[in-house]
Write an enzyme that holds these catalytic residues in place. Sequence first.
Site, short mmCIF file in Angstrom:
data_model
loop_
_atom_site.label_atom_id
_atom_site.label_comp_id
_atom_site.label_asym_id
_atom_site.label_seq_id
_atom_site.Cartn_x
_atom_site.Cartn_y
_atom_site.Cartn_z
N GLN A 194 0.83 -1.21 0.00
CA GLN A 194 0.00 0.00 0.00
C GLN A 194 0.86 1.25 0.00
OE1 GLN A 194 -1.51 0.57 4.45
NE2 GLN A 194 -1.66 -1.58 3.81
N ARG A 230 -4.05 0.75 -2.49
CA ARG A 230 -3.42 -0.58 -2.47
C ARG A 230 -2.77 -0.90 -3.81
NH1 ARG A 230 -7.71 -0.48 0.88
NH2 ARG A 230 -7.31 -1.26 2.98
N HIS A 290 0.34 5.78 0.83
CA HIS A 290 -0.52 6.82 1.38
C HIS A 290 -0.28 8.14 0.66
CE1 HIS A 290 -1.31 3.87 4.40
NE2 HIS A 290 -0.09 3.92 4.88
N GLU A 348 3.33 7.37 8.80
CA GLU A 348 3.29 6.41 9.92
C GLU A 348 4.69 5.93 10.26
OE1 GLU A 348 2.20 2.21 7.76
OE2 GLU A 348 0.60 3.70 7.86
N HIS A 351 4.76 0.08 0.64
CA HIS A 351 5.26 -0.73 1.74
C HIS A 351 4.25 -1.82 2.09
CE1 HIS A 351 2.76 2.41 3.58
NE2 HIS A 351 2.49 1.53 4.54
#
Length: 400
Positions: free
Chosen positions: A96, A282, A98, A133, A263
């Site tokens: 995925q 994704r 972001h 993240e 990642h």
Amino acid sequence: MNRLLNTIRPYAWGSTTAIPELIGTQPTGEPQAELWMGAHPGAPSRVDRGAGPVPLDTLIDADPTAELGAAAVKRFGPRLPFLLKVLAAGAPLSVQVHPDLDQAKAGYADEEARGVPLDAPHRNYKDANHKPEMLVALSPFDGLCGFRRPTEAADLIDALGVGALAPYADILRAHPEDQALREVLAAVLGADPAAMADTVHAAAQAAARLAATPGTPHAADYAAYAKAAHSFPGDRGVIAAMLLNYVRLQPGEALYLGAGVPHAYLDGLGVEIMANSDNVLRCGLTPKHIDVPELLRVVRFEADDPAVLRPEAAPDGEELYAAPIDEFRLSRYVLAPGSDPRALEPGTPQILLCTAGQASLRAQDGTALTLDRGESCWIPAGERTELSGDGTVFRATVAA
């Protein structure tokens, strides 16, 4: 200070034992993937201030300034800007990526304007926020992070000996880095799934064989791809994953994942912190929707070695995992019995999570709280607190 009552998310990829072992409960036999700590409306933590458990987001909504502090409310609005988790991967998660903040705002506004329901399976943007993240390993932790150099990916693919993959290797060697990576990822994800299944199966068999052959270069990498293929047989994402760096974190090591970096987490237990968002695009290893054009717009096609982070120690004993983001700040304390208490200065909202041993907290008014392994607590912004004990505690807050 308030002890947190947290929700466990039972996603299919979760470990059946890791979170129960951490929090001291009996395994149910079902996957237990994530333990959420925070005020995300999907599964907010609960606190009991004498009138029964209340969702943390409800408490924050009632008095944002008291809970978050005036500075955090001014910068991020009247909500907790991060979500803390314990993540327990027993099987690979999807590959995925972001979006950055501008992409998230534009994508969310576009889908809202087009009337795409928030719960639609083909919706890409659930909110208008980005989702950087960080993950800190509590056990040896396997993952995929960022693109390999194209020539290295070509060598790895060629070693499989699968003829149908040879054109991808040729592209990876023939073009500049960004063009080569973009072209191969687009070709893999744009291929007919049924037609690709046999190629993926052959590649998975070859990867498993190479992983088991003594002296094979990249044996651990091939083992990771074979494991992904076992969980997602025939999935095009197995080939896409071969474009990515394999990394194994040792306990205490971390990865920071910014916008546009593809990642996937494969196996292990870790502490994860992220900006408060659900935006995920994704790339494979999933039965869920893959929007290839939007994905190609968001992905950063830059090859680099994964930057493994180690904590930076400060004189007061706090060990900081530095990250270029304001919405969260993650650090840890390794506490020794008999050492001086560590002062946790007020001004920002804090969540503390004990991952080993036991921690003792004492507020300025004399209130005390003990955290055992797997327990966590909420400290409102205005509360001055001291930390001591014998164990390891992670501290999540925002950049001051």
